[in-house]
Structures are given as C-alpha cells and as structure tokens.
Enzyme design. Structure first.
Site, mmCIF file in Angstrom:
data_model
loop_
_atom_site.group_PDB
_atom_site.id
_atom_site.type_symbol
_atom_site.label_atom_id
_atom_site.label_comp_id
_atom_site.label_asym_id
_atom_site.label_seq_id
_atom_site.Cartn_x
_atom_site.Cartn_y
_atom_site.Cartn_z
ATOM 1 N N ARG A 18 24.376 32.091 4.082
ATOM 2 C CA ARG A 18 25.193 33.129 4.178
ATOM 3 C C ARG A 18 25.282 34.370 3.376
ATOM 4 O O ARG A 18 25.137 35.354 3.471
ATOM 5 C CB ARG A 18 26.627 32.747 4.810
ATOM 6 C CG ARG A 18 26.786 31.804 6.071
ATOM 7 C CD ARG A 18 28.275 31.464 6.046
ATOM 8 N NE ARG A 18 28.449 30.636 5.131
ATOM 9 C CZ ARG A 18 29.638 30.347 4.788
ATOM 10 N NH1 ARG A 18 30.586 30.844 5.245
ATOM 11 N NH2 ARG A 18 29.664 29.458 3.346
ATOM 12 N N ASN A 36 28.751 30.744 9.509
ATOM 13 C CA ASN A 36 28.536 29.343 9.928
ATOM 14 C C ASN A 36 29.194 28.938 11.224
ATOM 15 O O ASN A 36 30.140 29.324 11.623
ATOM 16 C CB ASN A 36 28.983 28.148 8.905
ATOM 17 C CG ASN A 36 28.105 28.163 7.656
ATOM 18 O OD1 ASN A 36 27.173 28.635 7.759
ATOM 19 N ND2 ASN A 36 28.760 27.560 6.721
#
Length: 91
Positions: A18, A36
């Site tokens: 990320r 996520n």
C-alpha cells in the site's frame, strides 16, 4: 480521464504494498486510494491521464521488491476519485 479499480492478488499484504503504491501514484500524479482487503488482496482506485494510469497499473503487476504478485484484476469504475491519493482502512 479513465478511472479503474484494481484488485492485486498474491503476497501483497505485510510487504509495504500500500505504501509503495501510494508513492508510485503520487509520483505519477494519479488520484485515488488504496486499501487492504480482509481476503488478503489489495484494492485500489486509480484515476488520471490514460498513460499515467497505465504506468501505475504496470507497476502494480510486480509491486515492491518484497511482494509476489500473482495477478491483477482491472475493472472500469464510475467512482469519483478524491483529490490526491490516500490509504484507506481495510475493507
């Protein structure tokens, strides 16, 4: 400007995916978000000039060095991207 949602499959959580995608998107000037998912994938919304969205998509197919991307699903999206790029809470 195209807007797509991507779902990245493989070893992509716990490896900085990320944060690396955030940096890649900000560097390229792509708007959107990344998060996520509880199923172990990473999901992102990418919006911007077609060439830069394609560049970020190409990067997502391998991710950061510690990731192991199996495949990336891409779908057109009608969602309005936020200004800038952000990390969102797990979905």
């Amino acid at each position: 400007m195209p807007t797509v949602t991507i779902t990245v499959h493989g070893r992509v959580q716990g490896v900085g995916f990320r944060y690396a995608l955030l940096q890649e998107a900000q560097r390229a000037g792509v708007r959107g978000w990344v998060r996520n998912r509880r199923d172990g994938t990473v999901e992102a919304l990418l919006s911007g000039d077609p060439a830069i969205v394609d560049d970020v998509l190409a990067w997502a197919h391998h991710g950061p060095p510690s990731a192991a991307v199996d495949h990336v699903d891409v779908a057109d999206s009608s969602e309005t991207a936020p200004d800038g790029f952000e990390i969102r809470a797990t979905a």
